[in-house]
Design a protein around this motif. Structure first.
Motif, PDB file in Angstrom:
ATOM      1  N   UNK A  43       0.911  -1.057   0.052  1.00 21.02           N
ATOM      2  CA  UNK A  43      -0.004   0.045  -0.015  1.00 21.02           C
ATOM      3  C   UNK A  43       0.774   1.308  -0.021  1.00 21.02           C
ATOM      4  N   UNK A  44       2.015   1.260   0.745  1.00 21.65           N
ATOM      5  CA  UNK A  44       2.630   2.447   0.985  1.00 21.65           C
ATOM      6  C   UNK A  44       3.562   2.531  -0.375  1.00 21.65           C
ATOM      7  N   UNK A  45       3.791   1.551  -0.958  1.00 23.06           N
ATOM      8  CA  UNK A  45       4.555   1.743  -2.223  1.00 23.06           C
ATOM      9  C   UNK A  45       3.854   2.304  -3.439  1.00 23.06           C
ATOM     10  N   UNK A  46       2.505   2.402  -3.222  1.00 18.53           N
ATOM     11  CA  UNK A  46       1.496   2.966  -4.420  1.00 18.53           C
ATOM     12  C   UNK A  46       0.917   4.202  -4.059  1.00 18.53           C
ATOM     13  N   UNK A  47       0.623   4.354  -2.731  1.00 15.64           N
ATOM     14  CA  UNK A  47      -0.300   5.527  -2.148  1.00 15.64           C
ATOM     15  C   UNK A  47       0.450   6.622  -2.364  1.00 15.64           C
ATOM     16  N   UNK A  48       1.673   6.824  -2.460  1.00  9.09           N
ATOM     17  CA  UNK A  48       2.642   8.060  -2.452  1.00  9.09           C
ATOM     18  C   UNK A  48       2.717   8.732  -3.805  1.00  9.09           C
ATOM     19  N   UNK A  49       2.271   7.800  -4.721  1.00  6.59           N
ATOM     20  CA  UNK A  49       2.481   8.140  -6.318  1.00  6.59           C
ATOM     21  C   UNK A  49       1.660   9.353  -6.671  1.00  6.59           C
ATOM     22  N   UNK A  50       0.235   9.426  -6.335  1.00  7.20           N
ATOM     23  CA  UNK A  50      -0.664  10.245  -6.491  1.00  7.20           C
ATOM     24  C   UNK A  50      -0.475  11.345  -5.879  1.00  7.20           C
ATOM     25  N   UNK A  51       0.221  11.425  -4.844  1.00  3.90           N
ATOM     26  CA  UNK A  51       0.323  12.585  -4.043  1.00  3.90           C
ATOM     27  C   UNK A  51       1.486  13.413  -4.294  1.00  3.90           C
TER      28      UNK A  51
ATOM     29  N   UNK B 128       9.540   5.844  10.541  1.00  8.04           N
ATOM     30  CA  UNK B 128       9.623   6.305   9.170  1.00  8.04           C
ATOM     31  C   UNK B 128       8.409   7.213   8.690  1.00  8.04           C
ATOM     32  N   UNK B 129       7.020   6.536   8.833  1.00  9.33           N
ATOM     33  CA  UNK B 129       6.086   7.035   8.464  1.00  9.33           C
ATOM     34  C   UNK B 129       5.819   8.258   9.229  1.00  9.33           C
TER      35      UNK B 129
ATOM     36  N   UNK C 122       0.914   9.055   5.049  1.00 13.66           N
ATOM     37  CA  UNK C 122       1.911   8.615   5.816  1.00 13.66           C
ATOM     38  C   UNK C 122       1.442   8.058   7.342  1.00 13.66           C
ATOM     39  N   UNK C 123       0.570   9.043   7.837  1.00 16.15           N
ATOM     40  CA  UNK C 123       0.000   8.957   9.069  1.00 16.15           C
ATOM     41  C   UNK C 123      -0.944   7.625   9.178  1.00 16.15           C
ATOM     42  N   UNK C 124      -1.619   7.191   8.035  1.00 19.12           N
ATOM     43  CA  UNK C 124      -2.377   6.010   7.973  1.00 19.12           C
ATOM     44  C   UNK C 124      -1.738   4.851   8.227  1.00 19.12           C
ATOM     45  N   UNK C 125      -0.442   4.617   8.230  1.00 21.09           N
ATOM     46  CA  UNK C 125       0.143   3.632   8.562  1.00 21.09           C
ATOM     47  C   UNK C 125       0.486   3.274  10.279  1.00 21.09           C
ATOM     48  N   UNK C 126       0.294   4.359  10.931  1.00 25.45           N
ATOM     49  CA  UNK C 126       0.523   4.429  12.318  1.00 25.45           C
ATOM     50  C   UNK C 126      -0.419   3.259  12.933  1.00 25.45           C
ATOM     51  N   UNK C 127      -1.695   3.376  13.024  1.00 21.52           N
ATOM     52  CA  UNK C 127      -2.605   2.539  13.834  1.00 21.52           C
ATOM     53  C   UNK C 127      -2.396   1.316  13.199  1.00 21.52           C
TER      54      UNK C 127
ATOM     55  N   UNK D 229      14.076   6.810   3.863  1.00 18.58           N
ATOM     56  CA  UNK D 229      14.970   5.742   4.254  1.00 18.58           C
ATOM     57  C   UNK D 229      14.504   5.018   5.489  1.00 18.58           C
ATOM     58  N   UNK D 230      14.031   5.305   6.353  1.00 15.31           N
ATOM     59  CA  UNK D 230      13.817   4.782   7.665  1.00 15.31           C
ATOM     60  C   UNK D 230      12.676   4.000   7.611  1.00 15.31           C
ATOM     61  N   UNK D 231      11.665   4.518   6.408  1.00 12.96           N
ATOM     62  CA  UNK D 231      10.568   3.472   6.376  1.00 12.96           C
ATOM     63  C   UNK D 231      11.032   2.207   5.422  1.00 12.96           C
TER      64      UNK D 231
END
Length: 459
Positions: free
Chosen positions: A23-31, A87-88, A166-171, A105-107
């Motif tokens: 999810x993280x690998x693709x969610x960034x592209x449109x943003x 990292x998120x 990125x914040x969506x990853x935390x919970x 990089x941390x991510x």
């Protein structure tokens, strides 16, 4: 009765971790365009946000197995989730492009360890005869990441802000940490040999230098030769690793792997295929938003056909290869990919045409990825299987990172020489044409494969 429950819980844990990673690998592209505006950067020079993550994953994959064996699967898996969450959080708090890249990089440190360590824990926790079914269960949620990631990223940007990408990853990460402590087995394994620190350092340096060198080309200015220095340095580091591995007793990746013809061909085919197709997840959202004036959310929705058609095509890969053979199937698909890439220059204002192209592209990518991954590993013996599989994973991630860098470099260079009176679409069109030439290169490599088609299909 307890063992099946524990095994099922472990599978769910690894599956959710894999989903979070994809999810993280693709969610960034449109943003990216929105991030660029907030951070006062050009959208055409935001590729380092994606590259930093992919490159870190590629560099650390070879060390994942050794770390798990040395410190235990539970500890490393929990560390991976923690680093991914940290990292998120740092990404969301970044106020400059430089801070965002460091946070990615941390991510990447966390992302590089989650799936390999989770897969290793499954391999050593369940009967070998159940491994294929278990990994199929784990992979399925991960396939949903590319389906919902682009649209979710665009939606979060529009209704909230880019920080929530990125914040969506935390919970999810917090739940993952709690479950990992109870479910993840603490497995260790003594390999009986030392980790190849020098070889790892040389390869890591080479991957970093080559990716940074390509990235520097996108910022090229007359008289500045930084890109050349990085690229030459990367090549020299690879040559140094080859010389070291040729006489080392236990190298990171034995050179004998390349004596296997199908692995050798699959290795280079993977690299060139990823360098071409890997640029598309960066270029297409930019193309839709900057060239076709779509909103982030709608550009994310437009990316869904790629993932859906890939999932559908995956069901037919085995049938295609059994009917036509690896050589004929892969070569035909490679040529069709080049045509598909080039066709993006023809439908600049037809959204329906673009959606059809993206659907075709997703199906072709799925067939290629499955085919070249299988052919590369097919003829390796038991001793070569583990290092061969790891090296293939590394080259796939590196190729994707180089693809992002190549796509961004092409777009930036063509943008600099855009003739007066032409829009940014001119830069995109020529970038697609060059990428089409890159994905065509493997079609010549496939000619070296044995003709394994049925007799009635051979010519």
């Amino acid at each position: 009765m307890a063992e099946p429950v524990t095994s099922k819980s472990l599978l769910w844990l690894v599956a959710i971790a894999f989903f979070m990673q994809t999810l993280d690998g693709t969610i960034v592209s449109t943003a990216l365009p929105t991030m660029a505006k907030a951070l006062n950067h050009s959208p055409l020079q935001m590729q380092s946000v994606v590259e930093a993550y992919l490159l870190t994953v590629a560099i650390l994959i070879p060390a994942s197995g050794w770390l798990a064996d040395r410190f235990g699967t539970r500890r490393i898996f929990m560390l991976a989730i923690f680093m991914f969450a940290l990292g998120s959080l740092c990404c969301a708090e970044s106020s400059s492009l430089e801070q965002l890249v460091i946070s990615r990089i941390l991510q990447g440190i966390g992302g590089s360890l989650m799936l390999p360590v989770g897969r290793l824990a499954i391999l050593r926790s369940i009967p070998r005869r159940q491994f294929l079914a278990a990994m199929s269960f784990v992979v399925m949620p991960g396939l949903l990441g590319p389906v919902i990631g682009p649209a979710l990223g665009g939606l979060l940007v529009e209704i909230a802000s880019w920080h929530w990408v990125f914040l969506i990853n935390l919970p999810v990460a917090l739940i993952g940490l709690a479950v990992s402590y109870k479910v993840m087995p603490d497995l260790r394994y003594s390999r009986g040999q030392r980790f190849d620190y020098l070889g790892f350092t040389l390869l890591a340096g080479a991957m970093a230098a080559l990716t940074i060198g390509l990235d520097k080309l996108s910022h090229y200015q007359a008289g500045n030769y930084q890109a050349s220095y990085y690229l030459i340095g990367g090549i020299l580091l690879i040559v140094s690793y080859g010389a070291l591995a040729s006489y080392q007793k236990s190298p990171l990746f034995p050179p004998q792997l390349f004596s296997v013809r199908t692995f050798h061909i699959g290795f280079w085919a993977n690299l060139f295929y990823r360098m071409g197709s890997g640029a598309m997840p960066l270029l297409i959202p930019l193309y839709l938003q900057l060239g076709q004036s779509l909103t982030p959310f709608h550009s994310g929705l437009a990316m869904i056909p790629i993932a859906l058609s890939a999932m559908i095509a995956k069901k037919y890969v085995v049938q295609l290869i059994q009917r036509f053979g690896y050589r004929n199937t892969l070569r035909s698909v490679s040529i069709m990919q080049a045509i598909c890439f080039s066709s993006f220059t023809l439908t600049n204002h037809s959204l329906l045409g673009i959606l059809i192209q993206l659907s075709v592209l997703g199906a072709l990518n799925s067939i290629t990825f499955s085919g070249i991954g299988t052919i590369a590993l097919r003829d390796l013996n038991d001793e070569q299987a583990s290092p061969g599989n790891t090296l293939l994973s590394v080259i796939q991630q590196l190729g994707f990172s180089l693809g992002i860098a190549s796509g961004a470099t092409l777009l930036a260079l063509f943008y600099q020489i855009t003739p007066a009176g032409n829009s940014i679409l001119w830069s995109f069109n020529w970038s697609f044409i060059v990428l089409a030439a890159i994905v065509l290169i493997p079609s010549f490599l496939y000619l070296l494969l044995p003709n394994d088609a049925p007799l009635h299909q051979r010519r």
